[in-house]
Motif scaffolding. Sequence first.
Motif, PDB file in Angstrom:
ATOM      1  N   LEU A  18       0.826  -1.203   0.000  1.00 10.93           N
ATOM      2  CA  LEU A  18       0.000   0.000   0.000  1.00 10.93           C
ATOM      3  C   LEU A  18       0.865   1.260   0.000  1.00 10.93           C
ATOM      4  N   LEU A  19       1.868   1.289   0.870  1.00 13.54           N
ATOM      5  CA  LEU A  19       2.746   2.461   0.942  1.00 13.54           C
ATOM      6  C   LEU A  19       3.445   2.709  -0.393  1.00 13.54           C
ATOM      7  N   LEU A  20       3.881   1.638  -1.045  1.00 14.46           N
ATOM      8  CA  LEU A  20       4.585   1.794  -2.321  1.00 14.46           C
ATOM      9  C   LEU A  20       3.625   2.067  -3.469  1.00 14.46           C
ATOM     10  N   ALA A  21       2.363   1.662  -3.346  1.00 13.86           N
ATOM     11  CA  ALA A  21       1.359   2.035  -4.348  1.00 13.86           C
ATOM     12  C   ALA A  21       1.081   3.535  -4.251  1.00 13.86           C
ATOM     13  N   GLU A  22       1.148   4.060  -3.022  1.00 12.42           N
ATOM     14  CA  GLU A  22       0.959   5.504  -2.844  1.00 12.42           C
ATOM     15  C   GLU A  22       2.091   6.290  -3.486  1.00 12.42           C
ATOM     16  N   ARG A  23       3.320   5.789  -3.290  1.00 12.94           N
ATOM     17  CA  ARG A  23       4.480   6.419  -3.933  1.00 12.94           C
ATOM     18  C   ARG A  23       5.725   5.558  -3.708  1.00 12.94           C
ATOM     19  N   PRO A  24       6.603   5.474  -4.716  1.00 16.04           N
ATOM     20  CA  PRO A  24       7.875   4.774  -4.528  1.00 16.04           C
ATOM     21  C   PRO A  24       8.673   5.452  -3.419  1.00 16.04           C
ATOM     22  N   ASP A  25       9.503   4.688  -2.729  1.00 16.09           N
ATOM     23  CA  ASP A  25      10.237   5.282  -1.608  1.00 16.09           C
ATOM     24  C   ASP A  25      11.486   4.482  -1.284  1.00 16.09           C
ATOM     25  N   HIS A  26      12.324   5.091  -0.458  1.00 20.31           N
ATOM     26  CA  HIS A  26      13.529   4.451   0.061  1.00 20.31           C
ATOM     27  C   HIS A  26      13.172   3.694   1.335  1.00 20.31           C
ATOM     28  N   GLY A  27      13.993   2.731   1.690  1.00 22.30           N
ATOM     29  CA  GLY A  27      13.732   1.915   2.867  1.00 22.30           C
ATOM     30  C   GLY A  27      13.555   2.716   4.137  1.00 22.30           C
ATOM     31  N   TYR A  28      14.425   3.697   4.371  1.00 21.79           N
ATOM     32  CA  TYR A  28      14.344   4.484   5.599  1.00 21.79           C
ATOM     33  C   TYR A  28      13.009   5.225   5.677  1.00 21.79           C
ATOM     34  N   GLU A  29      12.590   5.817   4.577  1.00 20.85           N
ATOM     35  CA  GLU A  29      11.320   6.534   4.568  1.00 20.85           C
ATOM     36  C   GLU A  29      10.145   5.574   4.768  1.00 20.85           C
ATOM     37  N   LEU A  30      10.244   4.369   4.213  1.00 17.23           N
ATOM     38  CA  LEU A  30       9.196   3.372   4.439  1.00 17.23           C
ATOM     39  C   LEU A  30       9.083   3.028   5.920  1.00 17.23           C
ATOM     40  N   SER A  62      13.457  -2.511  -7.458  1.00 25.37           N
ATOM     41  CA  SER A  62      14.254  -1.497  -6.781  1.00 25.37           C
ATOM     42  C   SER A  62      15.403  -1.068  -7.682  1.00 25.37           C
ATOM     43  N   SER A  63      15.891   0.127  -7.413  1.00 24.92           N
ATOM     44  CA  SER A  63      17.039   0.650  -8.141  1.00 24.92           C
ATOM     45  C   SER A  63      17.793   1.584  -7.212  1.00 24.92           C
ATOM     46  N   TRP A  64      19.073   1.726  -7.483  1.00 21.32           N
ATOM     47  CA  TRP A  64      19.899   2.624  -6.687  1.00 21.32           C
ATOM     48  C   TRP A  64      19.754   4.035  -7.234  1.00 21.32           C
ATOM     49  N   ARG A  65      19.564   4.986  -6.340  1.00 22.66           N
ATOM     50  CA  ARG A  65      19.426   6.395  -6.714  1.00 22.66           C
ATOM     51  C   ARG A  65      20.460   7.211  -5.957  1.00 22.66           C
ATOM     52  N   ALA A  66      21.094   8.137  -6.663  1.00 19.30           N
ATOM     53  CA  ALA A  66      22.046   9.033  -6.011  1.00 19.30           C
ATOM     54  C   ALA A  66      21.305   9.913  -5.010  1.00 19.30           C
ATOM     55  N   SER A  67      21.967  10.237  -3.924  1.00 19.04           N
ATOM     56  CA  SER A  67      21.378  11.080  -2.892  1.00 19.04           C
ATOM     57  C   SER A  67      22.167  12.383  -2.805  1.00 19.04           C
ATOM     58  N   GLU A  68      21.468  13.473  -2.564  1.00 22.93           N
ATOM     59  CA  GLU A  68      22.133  14.764  -2.419  1.00 22.93           C
ATOM     60  C   GLU A  68      22.847  14.883  -1.088  1.00 22.93           C
ATOM     61  N   THR A  69      22.462  14.085  -0.113  1.00 24.69           N
ATOM     62  CA  THR A  69      23.011  14.224   1.234  1.00 24.69           C
ATOM     63  C   THR A  69      23.870  13.053   1.691  1.00 24.69           C
ATOM     64  N   GLY A  70      24.195  12.119   0.803  1.00 22.39           N
ATOM     65  CA  GLY A  70      24.977  10.975   1.235  1.00 22.39           C
ATOM     66  C   GLY A  70      25.112   9.956   0.126  1.00 22.39           C
ATOM     67  N   PRO A  71      25.342   8.710   0.524  1.00 21.84           N
ATOM     68  CA  PRO A  71      25.522   7.657  -0.481  1.00 21.84           C
ATOM     69  C   PRO A  71      24.220   7.346  -1.219  1.00 21.84           C
ATOM     70  N   ALA A  72      24.362   6.646  -2.312  1.00 20.47           N
ATOM     71  CA  ALA A  72      23.189   6.225  -3.081  1.00 20.47           C
ATOM     72  C   ALA A  72      22.288   5.364  -2.200  1.00 20.47           C
ATOM     73  N   ARG A  73      20.986   5.457  -2.459  1.00 20.56           N
ATOM     74  CA  ARG A  73      20.011   4.690  -1.674  1.00 20.56           C
ATOM     75  C   ARG A  73      19.125   3.887  -2.613  1.00 20.56           C
ATOM     76  N   ARG A  74      18.679   2.738  -2.103  1.00 19.32           N
ATOM     77  CA  ARG A  74      17.806   1.876  -2.886  1.00 19.32           C
ATOM     78  C   ARG A  74      16.381   2.420  -2.805  1.00 19.32           C
ATOM     79  N   ARG A  75      15.768   2.580  -3.966  1.00 21.87           N
ATOM     80  CA  ARG A  75      14.389   3.085  -4.063  1.00 21.87           C
ATOM     81  C   ARG A  75      13.510   1.933  -4.529  1.00 21.87           C
ATOM     82  N   TYR A  76      12.435   1.695  -3.799  1.00 25.40           N
ATOM     83  CA  TYR A  76      11.515   0.602  -4.088  1.00 25.40           C
ATOM     84  C   TYR A  76      10.265   1.140  -4.760  1.00 25.40           C
ATOM     85  N   GLU A  77       9.720   0.350  -5.697  1.00 24.09           N
ATOM     86  CA  GLU A  77       8.433   0.689  -6.294  1.00 24.09           C
ATOM     87  C   GLU A  77       7.653  -0.588  -6.544  1.00 24.09           C
TER      88      GLU A  77
END
Length: 131
Positions: A18-30, A62-77
Amino acid sequence: MTVHGSERRGLIVPVLLLLLAERPDHGYELLQRLRAFGWSDCDSAGVYRVLRGMEKDGMLASSWRASETGPARRRYEITPQGAMELALWFLRLGELHETLHVFLERYAQLPTAVPARGTGVPGTGRRATRR
């Protein structure tokens, strides 16, 4: 006897879908978004294991996305297969909701019903209101 923790854990897959249907996100945000469902102290390693299993089963990508504040993070959809699984969970949980509603209403009618903690209405989780 307390089993509500294990019952809640059984709902982690549909909630993540449900959370990922609402919007793709990174693990920490999930993990943060899970709080709205009562997982205020969830095991992050366990959630990441579930996410990996869901991806292996084709429900997520999932895919790795560059982050403006640190290392790349995995984004789930969610995938189309995950969306279908979410729809099935919606139907199953709707049926469970009906069963639970009947149970709670019937329990509240018992002369020996013990009020649920912090409520005025036995077993329903609702506050008593004056009519």
